[in-house]
Design an enzyme around this catalytic site. Sequence first.
Site, PDB file in Angstrom:
ATOM      1  N   HIS A   1     -34.363  51.091 -41.491  1.00  0.00           N
ATOM      2  CA  HIS A   1     -34.882  51.696 -40.274  1.00  0.00           C
ATOM      3  C   HIS A   1     -35.297  53.136 -40.555  1.00  0.00           C
ATOM      4  O   HIS A   1     -34.812  53.762 -41.503  1.00  0.00           O
ATOM      5  CB  HIS A   1     -33.827  51.680 -39.166  1.00  0.00           C
ATOM      6  CG  HIS A   1     -33.559  50.311 -38.629  1.00  0.00           C
ATOM      7  ND1 HIS A   1     -32.967  50.113 -37.398  1.00  0.00           N
ATOM      8  CD2 HIS A   1     -33.791  49.078 -39.132  1.00  0.00           C
ATOM      9  CE1 HIS A   1     -32.849  48.812 -37.169  1.00  0.00           C
ATOM     10  NE2 HIS A   1     -33.340  48.171 -38.220  1.00  0.00           N
TER      11      HIS A   1
ATOM     12  N   CYS B   1     -31.094  52.434 -32.534  1.00  0.00           N
ATOM     13  CA  CYS B   1     -30.323  51.200 -32.393  1.00  0.00           C
ATOM     14  C   CYS B   1     -28.859  51.500 -32.717  1.00  0.00           C
ATOM     15  O   CYS B   1     -28.535  52.586 -33.210  1.00  0.00           O
ATOM     16  CB  CYS B   1     -30.884  50.126 -33.332  1.00  0.00           C
ATOM     17  SG  CYS B   1     -30.456  50.392 -35.070  1.00  0.00           S
TER      18      CYS B   1
ATOM     19  N   GLU C   1     -34.587  55.939 -39.041  1.00  0.00           N
ATOM     20  CA  GLU C   1     -33.497  56.911 -38.984  1.00  0.00           C
ATOM     21  C   GLU C   1     -32.622  56.836 -40.225  1.00  0.00           C
ATOM     22  O   GLU C   1     -32.197  57.867 -40.761  1.00  0.00           O
ATOM     23  CB  GLU C   1     -32.629  56.676 -37.734  1.00  0.00           C
ATOM     24  CG  GLU C   1     -33.376  56.846 -36.424  1.00  0.00           C
ATOM     25  CD  GLU C   1     -34.023  55.561 -35.899  1.00  0.00           C
ATOM     26  OE1 GLU C   1     -34.250  55.473 -34.680  1.00  0.00           O
ATOM     27  OE2 GLU C   1     -34.308  54.641 -36.705  1.00  0.00           O
TER      28      GLU C   1
ATOM     29  N   CYS D   1     -28.337  52.742 -36.366  1.00  0.00           N
ATOM     30  CA  CYS D   1     -28.840  54.096 -36.614  1.00  0.00           C
ATOM     31  C   CYS D   1     -28.007  55.139 -35.876  1.00  0.00           C
ATOM     32  O   CYS D   1     -27.750  56.223 -36.408  1.00  0.00           O
ATOM     33  CB  CYS D   1     -30.308  54.186 -36.231  1.00  0.00           C
ATOM     34  SG  CYS D   1     -31.362  53.169 -37.296  1.00  0.00           S
TER      35      CYS D   1
END
Length: 157
Positions: free
Chosen positions: A54, A84, A56, A87
């Site tokens: 992801h 999410c 992040e 993250c």
Amino acid sequence: MNPDDQFLARAIELARQGSECGEGGPFGAVIVRDGKIIAEGWNRVVASHDPTAHAEIGAIRSACAGLGHFHLPGCTLYASSEPCPMCLSAAYWARIERIVFANSRAEAAAIGFCDDELYCELNRHFSARSIVMEHHPLAGALEPLERWAANPGRILY
């Protein structure tokens, strides 16, 4: 343009670039310390075949590598969308001081991302989650934890 808007705009631009080149979903992230960008990332789940790639997470990894430490005190994470659960957890582990995001998880859900479902799932007792989880105590399992805790040279994180 105020600094929050400026850094969020950069995260959104990374989201656009990453998704348009087909590397992953429309998510970008920027980590800022003392008014300067120290790391950036965009979603690379598709390109890397890695569900943890992801934006992040990539930005946190890059920032930590650049600073040579696993904590990021004094840093702000700017994300194109609300992080999410994975993250958000990584931001806590990294000791990020502040998170600023543009799109809500409801807006991400409207285009097919299940972050809200994951937040709900994590609030359930492990025995009630959709992934089968079993607590299976084993003789000697605590030994590594106890030995680490007794080590005066351990590095807490």
